[in-house]
Design a protein around this motif. Structure first.
Motif, PDB file in Angstrom:
ATOM      1  N   ILE A  32      37.845  32.820 -14.412  1.00  0.00           N
ATOM      2  CA  ILE A  32      39.275  32.506 -14.494  1.00  0.00           C
ATOM      3  C   ILE A  32      39.777  32.014 -13.132  1.00  0.00           C
ATOM      4  O   ILE A  32      40.552  31.046 -13.053  1.00  0.00           O
ATOM      5  N   HIS A  33      39.330  32.663 -12.077  1.00  0.00           N
ATOM      6  CA  HIS A  33      39.728  32.233 -10.729  1.00  0.00           C
ATOM      7  C   HIS A  33      39.295  30.786 -10.475  1.00  0.00           C
ATOM      8  O   HIS A  33      40.041  30.011  -9.850  1.00  0.00           O
ATOM      9  N   SER A  34      38.105  30.407 -10.952  1.00  0.00           N
ATOM     10  CA  SER A  34      37.619  29.040 -10.764  1.00  0.00           C
ATOM     11  C   SER A  34      38.512  28.017 -11.453  1.00  0.00           C
ATOM     12  O   SER A  34      38.585  26.861 -11.024  1.00  0.00           O
ATOM     13  N   LEU A  35      39.180  28.431 -12.522  1.00  0.00           N
ATOM     14  CA  LEU A  35      40.018  27.523 -13.301  1.00  0.00           C
ATOM     15  C   LEU A  35      41.506  27.732 -13.057  1.00  0.00           C
ATOM     16  O   LEU A  35      42.342  27.180 -13.766  1.00  0.00           O
ATOM     17  N   ARG A  36      41.835  28.532 -12.048  1.00  0.00           N
ATOM     18  CA  ARG A  36      43.216  28.998 -11.879  1.00  0.00           C
ATOM     19  C   ARG A  36      44.216  27.860 -11.716  1.00  0.00           C
ATOM     20  O   ARG A  36      45.345  27.954 -12.232  1.00  0.00           O
ATOM     21  N   HIS A  37      43.855  26.792 -10.996  1.00  0.00           N
ATOM     22  CA  HIS A  37      44.820  25.715 -10.757  1.00  0.00           C
ATOM     23  C   HIS A  37      45.202  25.034 -12.071  1.00  0.00           C
ATOM     24  O   HIS A  37      46.388  24.734 -12.298  1.00  0.00           O
ATOM     25  N   ARG A  38      44.235  24.799 -12.929  1.00  0.00           N
ATOM     26  CA  ARG A  38      44.521  24.171 -14.221  1.00  0.00           C
ATOM     27  C   ARG A  38      45.293  25.119 -15.133  1.00  0.00           C
ATOM     28  O   ARG A  38      46.191  24.698 -15.866  1.00  0.00           O
ATOM     29  N   LEU A  39      44.944  26.396 -15.080  1.00  0.00           N
ATOM     30  CA  LEU A  39      45.650  27.387 -15.901  1.00  0.00           C
ATOM     31  C   LEU A  39      47.108  27.502 -15.463  1.00  0.00           C
ATOM     32  O   LEU A  39      48.022  27.534 -16.296  1.00  0.00           O
ATOM     33  N   GLU A  40      47.328  27.557 -14.171  1.00  0.00           N
ATOM     34  CA  GLU A  40      48.688  27.692 -13.640  1.00  0.00           C
ATOM     35  C   GLU A  40      49.524  26.433 -13.886  1.00  0.00           C
ATOM     36  O   GLU A  40      50.738  26.515 -14.052  1.00  0.00           O
TER      37      GLU A  40
END
Length: 226
Positions: A32-40
């Protein structure tokens, strides 16, 4: 059944945990941390489901037929409960099935078996034949084989598929397979890629250096392929 949702908008990513793991694995191991920018940014929403491998495909204390039926119950739960919940939460967005290691099996199998629900399937370091003996990995069925088992293994059911309606639905999918060249299941991934090509199903096959069967590699793959 418990699950976790990350992100508020964007295409949905249905995440299956790896072998005998739980719904919080994807967060705990930094995916999740690896994808955090897209998630946010509202560019992706991850729905991390729980697993029941110890009650189904890895439950060696019960008969193979019971294990397969329990797995099918899990699949029905995902299709009939998780997907409607996800669609209500984030409507009119495309859905990708995804997982790492044994989670990749779940993702690719459920998408190919139920293609009308999905737009993509992305598997990292997966095994798609549950009967294979490869490296330190043993067959999950120890000589047992029947049509019910064949029907849940992409390596088996895809090459045999002649249902034109189902194939047309599969051809609307995009399948991504990523695996290390030294992974015990590299040949299995290569064979599945060949089967996808033979059935004219859009797909990508990516070979990584070494075994690449660890979360530190899957975090990199996630940033590239998701």
């Amino acid at each position: 059944m418990e699950l976790l949702v990350f992100g508020h908008a964007g295409p949905r990513l249905l995440v299956f945990p790896s072998r005998k793991r739980r719904f919080y694995e994807y967060e705990d191991f930094g995916m999740i941390h690896s994808l955090r920018h897209r998630l946010e940014a509202g560019e992706l929403q991850a729905v991390c489901v729980d697993g029941i491998d110890e009650e189904s495909l890895y439950c060696f204390d019960i008969e193979p037929a019971q294990r397969i039926e329990r797995h099918l119950q899990f699949e029905r739960y995902v299709i009939e409960e998780v997907l409607p919940f996800s669609a209500k939460l984030n409507p009119r967005t495309p859905l990708t099935a995804h997982g790492c290691s044994f989670g990749a099996y779940h993702a690719v199998a459920i998408a190919l078996r139920n293609p009308r629900h999905f737009s993509r399937a992305v598997g990292f370091s997966g095994r798609y034949d549950l009967t294979l003996e490869a490296g330190d990995y043993h067959s999950l069925f120890h000589g047992f084989y029947d049509e019910s088992l064949a029907a849940i293994m992409p390596s088996d059911f895809l090459p045999k598929c002649v249902d034109q309606k189902l194939l047309r639905q599969m051809r609307r999918l995009r399948v991504t397979l990523a695996v290390g060249e030294d992974d015990a299941f590299f040949p299995n991934n290569e064979a599945l890629s060949g089967a996808l090509a033979a059935k004219k199903i859009p797909h990508e096959f990516h070979s990584w250096c070494g075994a690449a069967h660890r979360f530190r590699y899957w975090r990199q793959m996630a940033r590239v392929y998701l």
